[in-house]
Design an enzyme around this catalytic site. Structure first.
Site, short mmCIF file in Angstrom:
data_model
loop_
_atom_site.label_atom_id
_atom_site.label_comp_id
_atom_site.label_asym_id
_atom_site.label_seq_id
_atom_site.Cartn_x
_atom_site.Cartn_y
_atom_site.Cartn_z
N ARG A 228 0.86 -1.18 0.00
CA ARG A 228 0.00 0.00 0.00
C ARG A 228 0.90 1.24 0.00
O ARG A 228 1.99 1.22 0.58
CB ARG A 228 -0.92 0.02 1.23
CG ARG A 228 -2.09 -0.94 1.13
CD ARG A 228 -3.14 -0.46 0.11
NE ARG A 228 -4.26 -1.38 -0.03
CZ ARG A 228 -4.39 -2.27 -1.01
NH1 ARG A 228 -3.45 -2.39 -1.93
NH2 ARG A 228 -5.46 -3.05 -1.09
N HIS A 276 -1.48 1.07 -9.84
CA HIS A 276 -2.12 0.05 -9.00
C HIS A 276 -2.71 -1.08 -9.87
O HIS A 276 -3.92 -1.35 -9.84
CB HIS A 276 -3.22 0.66 -8.12
CG HIS A 276 -3.53 -0.19 -6.92
ND1 HIS A 276 -3.82 0.33 -5.69
CD2 HIS A 276 -3.59 -1.54 -6.77
CE1 HIS A 276 -4.05 -0.65 -4.83
NE2 HIS A 276 -3.93 -1.80 -5.47
P1 NAP Z 1 -1.59 -11.77 3.88
O1 NAP Z 1 -1.80 -13.16 3.39
O2 NAP Z 1 -2.45 -11.26 4.98
O3 NAP Z 1 -0.05 -11.64 4.29
C1 NAP Z 1 0.44 -10.58 5.04
C2 NAP Z 1 1.87 -10.90 5.46
O4 NAP Z 1 2.39 -9.76 6.15
C3 NAP Z 1 1.94 -12.08 6.43
O5 NAP Z 1 3.09 -12.85 6.12
C4 NAP Z 1 2.13 -11.40 7.79
O6 NAP Z 1 2.85 -12.16 8.73
C5 NAP Z 1 2.93 -10.19 7.39
N1 NAP Z 1 2.80 -9.14 8.39
C6 NAP Z 1 1.68 -8.47 8.77
N2 NAP Z 1 1.97 -7.57 9.74
C7 NAP Z 1 3.31 -7.70 9.99
C8 NAP Z 1 4.20 -7.06 10.87
N3 NAP Z 1 3.79 -6.11 11.73
N4 NAP Z 1 5.49 -7.45 10.86
C9 NAP Z 1 5.92 -8.41 10.02
N5 NAP Z 1 5.11 -9.07 9.13
C10 NAP Z 1 3.83 -8.70 9.12
O7 NAP Z 1 -1.76 -10.71 2.68
P2 NAP Z 1 -1.58 -10.95 1.09
O8 NAP Z 1 -2.79 -11.57 0.51
O9 NAP Z 1 -0.28 -11.62 0.87
O10 NAP Z 1 -1.54 -9.44 0.58
C11 NAP Z 1 -0.55 -8.53 1.08
C12 NAP Z 1 -0.89 -7.12 0.67
O11 NAP Z 1 -0.64 -6.93 -0.72
C13 NAP Z 1 -2.36 -6.73 0.80
O12 NAP Z 1 -2.67 -6.36 2.14
C14 NAP Z 1 -2.50 -5.56 -0.15
O13 NAP Z 1 -2.24 -4.35 0.54
C15 NAP Z 1 -1.39 -5.80 -1.16
N6 NAP Z 1 -1.93 -6.08 -2.51
C16 NAP Z 1 -1.63 -5.24 -3.52
C17 NAP Z 1 -2.10 -5.50 -4.80
C18 NAP Z 1 -1.71 -4.61 -5.96
O14 NAP Z 1 -2.28 -4.78 -7.05
N7 NAP Z 1 -0.76 -3.73 -5.79
C19 NAP Z 1 -2.90 -6.62 -5.05
C20 NAP Z 1 -3.18 -7.47 -3.99
C21 NAP Z 1 -2.68 -7.20 -2.72
P3 NAP Z 1 2.30 -13.61 9.24
O15 NAP Z 1 2.43 -14.52 8.05
O16 NAP Z 1 3.24 -13.96 10.33
O17 NAP Z 1 0.88 -13.38 9.67
#
Ligand code: NAP
Length: 313
Positions: A228, A276
């Site tokens: 983000r 994005h």
């Molecule tokens: P997810 O499955 O919820 O994974 C989040 C990861 O971040 C997990 O590994 C989590 O750790 C880690 N995390 C969260 N808080 C943390 C902290 N304080 N310190 C260290 N690690 C932390 O999310 P996702 O599906 O992979 O998506 C990730 C993000 O990508 C989304 O939230 C979104 O903002 C972004 N996104 C962008 C696009 C785009 O087109 N640009 C598209 C889709 C998503 P744990 O594994 O230990 O819980």
């Protein structure tokens, strides 16, 4: 029988969504959130993107809310969000594969300094900016090893990059070196020639990519932000690029979006901006995913991408 109420992408797009659902799951009843005669039921599912606080408050009695985005901070940050209603994020194979392709493109672009080629082409300049470094000699560090981060890590590892990851919990990803927790962050950053941000936006992660963090990377490292825009302190990013602390950045997400005309990020010679677009699955893939989620919940199974409002992601 489950019913899906659609508000995602606004009233003009509801008919298109309904047609797509009808093709994939003809038995699933769908209707428009914008129907003035709509009466909500406790077994209703809602398909949403952004919503007003008033709309969120109306959803407090629903079976589940399914978001067409993988990031749900815009919903969870609203005090009107009904935290007791299950919230499921967008997922599916195509979402992860698109993200992996984007990050691979961005990583190779940083590795070969493709930004210089783009600028030279605009100026009709033929100059060799040779970079004799391969992906096998380049270490990529991925912040956030969740659904997308773990998939991207494996993709880049197969191509030949040396990949490591950072997450909150100490859970392994086969073949990838994983650092866990705040205390491991300096060691993780020290070895990241290219830093990829795939964290969710939470109170802990917002603004964490600042000058102090960027200084901990190897001198001249690259940054790919696909998480983000609010993860990055944009003034610190520009300072780090101007001082050579960072060699280049690829930004798919910014604050605000769309990025306004005249914003310094547009014209910085070390920054590539994309609007994005890193990972948005086709409507058919999204519809199939939503139908799967509804099927799981109707069987009382837990969807893999169920959010934890207390954790913020
Ligand atoms: P997810 O499955 O919820 O994974 C989040 C990861 O971040 C997990 O590994 C989590 O750790 C880690 N995390 C969260 N808080 C943390 C902290 N304080 N310190 C260290 N690690 C932390 O999310 P996702 O599906 O992979 O998506 C990730 C993000 O990508 C989304 O939230 C979104 O903002 C972004 N996104 C962008 C696009 C785009 O087109 N640009 C598209 C889709 C998503 P744990 O594994 O230990 O819980």
């Amino acid at each position: 029988m489950a019913r899906l109420i659609i508000s995602a992408d606004g009233p003009d797009n509801v008919a298109g969504w309904r047609t797509a659902f009808h093709h994939v799951a003809p038995d699933l009843e769908t209707c428009s959130w914008y129907d003035p005669d709509l009466e909500l039921r406790a077994d209703d599912y809602a398909l949403v993107w952004t919503l007003s606080s008033a709309d969120l408050a109306r959803m407090k009695g629903l079976r589940a809310i399914i978001c067409t985005g993988a990031g749900v901070n815009h919903l969870l940050d609203d005090p009107a969000f009904p935290a007791h209603v299950p919230l499921v994020r967008m997922g599916g194979d195509q979402t992860a594969a698109l993200m992996a392709d984007y990050v691979l493109w961005a990583a190779l672009g940083l590795l070969r300094d493709a930004r210089t080629w783009a600028l030279q082409q605009v100026a009709e300049v033929w100059r060799n900016n040779r970079v004799s470094r391969t992906c096998a000699e380049t270490r990529v560090g991925i912040m956030g090893m969740g659904h997308l981060g773990a998939y991207v890590a494996c993709h880049l590892h197969h191509v030949g990059f040396a990949v490591s990851g950072w997450r909150r919990s100490a859970r392994d990803v086969p073949g990838i070196r994983v650092f866990a927790g705040d205390e491991a962050l300096p060691d993780f950053l020290r070895d990241a020639d290219i830093l990829v941000n795939l964290l969710p936006s939470t109170t802990q992660t917002r603004g964490m990519i600042n000058y102090d963090l960027l200084k901990q990377l190897p001198h001249g490292a690259g940054l790919i932000n696909v998480g983000r825009g609010n993860h990055v302190v944009q003034a610190d990013l520009i300072r780090a690029l101007d001082e050579g602390v960072l060699g280049g950045a690829v930004l798919d997400v910014t604050v605000p979006e769309p990025l306004p005309a005249g914003d310094p990020l547009w014209r910085h010679e070390r920054i590539t901006v994309t609007p994005h677009v890193a990972s948005e699955a086709s409507r058919e893939a999204q519809v199939r995913y939503v139908v799967d989620v509804i099927g799981q919940m109707e069987r009382n199974e837990r969807p893999a991408l169920l959010c934890d409002p207390g954790r913020g992601y």
